[in-house]
Design an enzyme around this catalytic site. Structure first.
Site, mmCIF file in Angstrom:
data_model
loop_
_atom_site.group_PDB
_atom_site.id
_atom_site.type_symbol
_atom_site.label_atom_id
_atom_site.label_comp_id
_atom_site.label_asym_id
_atom_site.label_seq_id
_atom_site.Cartn_x
_atom_site.Cartn_y
_atom_site.Cartn_z
ATOM 1 N N THR A 180 0.781 -1.235 0.000
ATOM 2 C CA THR A 180 0.000 0.000 0.000
ATOM 3 C C THR A 180 0.813 1.287 0.000
ATOM 4 O O THR A 180 1.822 1.382 0.685
ATOM 5 C CB THR A 180 -0.854 0.009 1.290
ATOM 6 N N ARG A 208 -10.279 -11.414 -2.587
ATOM 7 C CA ARG A 208 -9.807 -10.919 -1.296
ATOM 8 C C ARG A 208 -9.733 -9.401 -1.288
ATOM 9 O O ARG A 208 -9.291 -8.764 -2.242
ATOM 10 C CB ARG A 208 -8.427 -11.499 -0.993
ATOM 11 N N VAL A 209 -10.171 -8.806 -0.201
ATOM 12 C CA VAL A 209 -10.070 -7.366 0.028
ATOM 13 C C VAL A 209 -9.365 -7.159 1.363
ATOM 14 O O VAL A 209 -9.718 -7.794 2.367
ATOM 15 C CB VAL A 209 -11.460 -6.700 0.049
ATOM 16 N N GLY A 210 -8.385 -6.272 1.385
ATOM 17 C CA GLY A 210 -7.647 -5.991 2.607
ATOM 18 C C GLY A 210 -8.173 -4.766 3.331
ATOM 19 O O GLY A 210 -9.330 -4.367 3.175
ATOM 20 N N ASP A 211 -7.294 -4.139 4.088
ATOM 21 C CA ASP A 211 -7.699 -2.993 4.907
ATOM 22 C C ASP A 211 -7.725 -1.682 4.134
ATOM 23 O O ASP A 211 -8.373 -0.722 4.553
ATOM 24 C CB ASP A 211 -6.735 -2.842 6.083
ATOM 25 N N THR A 231 0.107 -0.027 6.681
ATOM 26 C CA THR A 231 0.724 -0.865 5.668
ATOM 27 C C THR A 231 1.034 -2.218 6.294
ATOM 28 O O THR A 231 1.131 -2.338 7.514
ATOM 29 C CB THR A 231 2.010 -0.210 5.125
ATOM 30 N N GLY A 232 1.167 -3.242 5.453
ATOM 31 C CA GLY A 232 1.441 -4.568 5.987
ATOM 32 C C GLY A 232 0.283 -5.515 5.772
ATOM 33 O O GLY A 232 -0.494 -5.381 4.820
ATOM 34 N N GLY A 234 -3.079 -6.681 5.862
ATOM 35 C CA GLY A 234 -4.332 -5.971 6.029
ATOM 36 C C GLY A 234 -5.308 -6.592 6.992
ATOM 37 O O GLY A 234 -6.047 -5.884 7.694
#
Length: 322
Positions: A180, A208-211, A231-232, A234
């Site tokens: 990100t 898939r969806v992250g943060d 970052t990292g 999610g």
């Protein structure tokens, strides 16, 4: 007797002043504005684009959008926009969100074939009654708004994906696998805004969806207090609503770096085996003070202000224990 009363009054007044003066001094301290901060080394050129807006008195919202569009359009940045690593099915899917000083926000997730998800997210914020659009619906909306459909899978990303199919090794999201870009800005009017955009974890499951597109997890802005981005991995930010937590810690009086550190420590405590993961937060408060903290060493962030531009290594939990 009169002199004694005068002495007591003077003592009380002196005590009150000694209590109030530090607060008064903080209040009188000059606010560091404008300023823009962003995650990772690819934040340096992104910050420059944002600074071009801020240095002429532009709005923080316009600055963060202009800034993160730079890595979105750069195929050499392999975890944002064009040229981003695909999912395990070879599809480049993008997530982004944006938030202004009035708590307005917009978001897109699982968006395909549109190079600038951050600008689509802003259109969601400004041109719809919604906060988030996803998948095919987000794409249809983008096309209706005049965005151009294009193939985002470059030859380099395709080759890497085909190599991954042979061994299917999971990569740590860190300096060797940037993810990100999150950006926070404070403009000359003292207003905050933030943006966050990504192609997500390399070779993730399709869908898939992250943060990054989730307000409160990958980004949060409170114009009374400050802003934070992450970052990292999610999933860990989602589980802790990490960026909202960082902002609330700043509301309680923590500095940006200390707020980020406390948020990382909370995640690490819950994980137990935290050394296997990377999580990092970057924060900017209302006074233009900034700071970051992460689990693994290797996370850096970019700063652009009146005094110039710099890339700073974030402090880390494992680094502190070394």
């Amino acid at each position: 007797m009169s002199s004694r009363r005068d002495f007591l009054k003077l003592s009380a007044l002196t005590g009150a002043l000694s209590f109030l003066l530090p607060k008064a001094a903080r209040a009188a301290a000059k606010i560091n504005k404008p300023i823009v901060v962003s995650t990772w080394e690819h934040g340096m050129p992104a910050n420059q684009a944002a600074w071009d807006v801020l240095k002429t008195g532009g709005r923080a919202l316009d600055a963060v959008e202009a800034g993160v569009r730079i890595p979105e359009a750069d195929p050499k940045v392999r975890t944002v926009g064009l040229g981003g690593y695909p999912d395990r099915e070879g599809k480049v899917t993008l997530d982004a969100c944006i938030m202004d000083e009035h708590m307005n926000c917009g978001s897109v997730a699982f968006l395909q074939d549109i190079k600038h998800p951050i600008s689509v997210a802003r259109k969601v914020m400004e041109n719809t009654p919604h906060v988030m659009l996803v998948g095919e619906g987000a794409k249809q909306f983008a096309l209706q708004q005049g965005f151009i459909e294009e193939d985002l899978l470059t030859a380099e990303s395709r080759a890497d994906w085909q190599q991954w199919l042979q061994d299917q090794q999971v990569q740590m999201i860190n300096i060797e696998n940037h993810d990100t870009i999150g950006m926070l800005a404070l403009d000359s009017d003292g207003n905050l805004s933030g943006a966050c955009t990504t192609s997500g974890a390399a070779y993730k499951m399709h869908g898939r969806v992250g943060d990054s597109p989730l307000i409160g997890a990958g980004l949060y802005v409170d114009n009374e207090v400050g802003a934070a981005t992450a970052t990292g991995m999610g999933e860990l930010m989602i589980k802790t609503v990490g960026c909202h937590l960082v902002v609330e810690l700043m509301r309680q009086g923590a500095s940006p770096e200390e707020a980020c550190r406390q948020a990382v420590l909370r995640i690490a405590k819950k994980l137990g085996d935290y050394a296997q993961f990377q999580v990092g937060f970057l924060a900017l408060n209302k006074r233009g003070e900034y700071g970051a903290y992460c689990i693994q060493s290797g996370f850096n962030y970019a700063v652009q202000q009146q005094s110039g531009a710099q890339l700073i290594d974030g402090k880390s939990l494992l680094g502190d224990k070394a």
